[in-house]
Design an enzyme around this catalytic site. Structure first.
Site, PDB file in Angstrom:
ATOM      1  N   LEU A 118       0.847  -1.181   0.000  1.00  0.00           N
ATOM      2  CA  LEU A 118       0.000   0.000   0.000  1.00  0.00           C
ATOM      3  C   LEU A 118       0.887   1.236   0.000  1.00  0.00           C
ATOM      4  O   LEU A 118       1.999   1.219   0.536  1.00  0.00           O
ATOM      5  CB  LEU A 118      -0.906   0.010   1.236  1.00  0.00           C
ATOM      6  CG  LEU A 118      -1.883  -1.157   1.398  1.00  0.00           C
ATOM      7  CD1 LEU A 118      -2.645  -1.028   2.713  1.00  0.00           C
ATOM      8  CD2 LEU A 118      -2.853  -1.227   0.224  1.00  0.00           C
ATOM      9  N   ASP A 119       0.371   2.326  -0.582  1.00  0.00           N
ATOM     10  CA  ASP A 119       1.092   3.591  -0.520  1.00  0.00           C
ATOM     11  C   ASP A 119       1.317   3.987   0.941  1.00  0.00           C
ATOM     12  O   ASP A 119       0.569   3.582   1.838  1.00  0.00           O
ATOM     13  CB  ASP A 119       0.292   4.703  -1.208  1.00  0.00           C
ATOM     14  CG  ASP A 119       0.138   4.471  -2.694  1.00  0.00           C
ATOM     15  OD1 ASP A 119       0.975   3.758  -3.277  1.00  0.00           O
ATOM     16  OD2 ASP A 119      -0.827   5.014  -3.275  1.00  0.00           O
ATOM     17  N   ARG A 120       2.316   4.812   1.164  1.00  0.00           N
ATOM     18  CA  ARG A 120       2.683   5.205   2.528  1.00  0.00           C
ATOM     19  C   ARG A 120       1.489   5.685   3.347  1.00  0.00           C
ATOM     20  O   ARG A 120       1.303   5.296   4.493  1.00  0.00           O
ATOM     21  CB  ARG A 120       3.753   6.308   2.464  1.00  0.00           C
ATOM     22  CG  ARG A 120       4.101   6.895   3.817  1.00  0.00           C
ATOM     23  CD  ARG A 120       5.219   7.910   3.713  1.00  0.00           C
ATOM     24  NE  ARG A 120       5.513   8.487   5.016  1.00  0.00           N
ATOM     25  CZ  ARG A 120       6.626   9.166   5.292  1.00  0.00           C
ATOM     26  NH1 ARG A 120       7.537   9.352   4.360  1.00  0.00           N
ATOM     27  NH2 ARG A 120       6.819   9.658   6.496  1.00  0.00           N
ATOM     28  N   ARG A 145      -6.788   6.707  -6.620  1.00  0.00           N
ATOM     29  CA  ARG A 145      -6.567   8.135  -6.411  1.00  0.00           C
ATOM     30  C   ARG A 145      -6.706   8.912  -7.719  1.00  0.00           C
ATOM     31  O   ARG A 145      -7.338   9.978  -7.755  1.00  0.00           O
ATOM     32  CB  ARG A 145      -5.195   8.346  -5.780  1.00  0.00           C
ATOM     33  CG  ARG A 145      -5.061   7.711  -4.403  1.00  0.00           C
ATOM     34  CD  ARG A 145      -3.614   7.573  -3.968  1.00  0.00           C
ATOM     35  NE  ARG A 145      -2.960   8.870  -3.874  1.00  0.00           N
ATOM     36  CZ  ARG A 145      -1.637   9.012  -3.714  1.00  0.00           C
ATOM     37  NH1 ARG A 145      -0.851   7.946  -3.637  1.00  0.00           N
ATOM     38  NH2 ARG A 145      -1.115  10.222  -3.618  1.00  0.00           N
TER      39      ARG A 145
END
Length: 249
Positions: free
Chosen positions: A58-60, A164
């Site tokens: 997952l993204d940060r 996103r």
């Protein structure tokens, strides 16, 4: 003194370790010590002799369900499931504005954003990779005079930053998204350590409001499901509460 937990474990057995990754923690190894990344914490937990594999990253700033395979063989099997799109992924996202449709599918190809100053940024482009995202409106609400929507999102493909980009593409960027929210200088300010109070107020939330809430897939003879709740700041905002420090401004 509050001691940060090493891991928020959802499920563990001889093959799998499934966790609720907190926002603002990278998955991949970091130079800042084992506590600064999810895989570093996993290695601390499993011990020096372990060889864990991150199956989904997952993204940060994205929180939620993250799967680690404990052996090479399990990792290969799980990656085949992911690559063959046999894994059902579900997210929660808070977006700007009231989404009019109760449900819909965004079908827009994605590729590198060559006009951006940010090397990792992608965008919708005609010659990009096919990408589809399905969404369902869970709630439309208002906070501090502004309107928002809580969406349940199911990506049908697995492109980088897909959810996103797609939500921003339809005019409803994710709240707190520094890269796809309309001003990429917010992202550059973050990575360069110059994000100021005014920029933080514009972002509204401390992290972008995207949470990986569920994973479902066939594992052996059974259909498994791993679920986890979003963090308190995410849930409080959905209930109409402004973040701490924003109520008086």
């Amino acid at each position: 003194m509050v001691v940060e937990p090493l891991l928020n474990i959802i499920h563990e057995d001889a093959e799998l370790l499934v966790m609720n990754k907190p926002a603002d923690l990278v998955c991949h190894p970091s130079k800042n010590g084992p506590m600064s990344s999810l895989i570093g914490r996993v290695r601390l937990y499993l011990g020096a002799e372990s060889h864990p594999h991150m199956v989904n990253r997952l993204d940060r700033e994205t929180s939620g369900v993250t799967v680690v395979a404990k052996t090479d063989e399990v990792a290969r099997t799980l990656r085949q499931l992911w690559e063959s799109r046999e894994v059902e992924k579900e997210y929660l996202a808070i977006v700007h504005g009231h989404v009019v449709q109760d449900r819909g599918t965004i079908d827009a190809p994605l590729g590198k954003d060559e006009a951006s100053r940010v090397a990792i940024k992608d965008c919708v482009r005609a010659d990009g990779q096919p990408s589809q995202t399905e969404f369902f409106v869970e709630r439309r609400f208002e906070v501090g005079g502004a309107v928002f929507s809580l969406l349940r999102v199911k990506p049908r493909t697995g492109r980088k930053h897909q959810i996103r980009i797609h939500l921003a593409h339809i005019g409803h960027p994710i709240v707190g998204d520094k890269l796809y929210g309309g001003d990429e200088d917010l992202y550059l300010s973050l990575v360069e350590g110059r994000l100021n109070d005014e920029q933080k107020r514009r972002l509204i939330l401390p992290h972008h409001a995207l949470h990986a809430s569920a994973l479902r897939f066939q594992w052996g003879c059974e259909r498994v499901e791993f679920l986890c709740e979003a963090e308190e700041w995410f849930r409080a905002f959905c209930e109409g509460q402004m973040p701490a420090g924003e109520k008086d401004g």
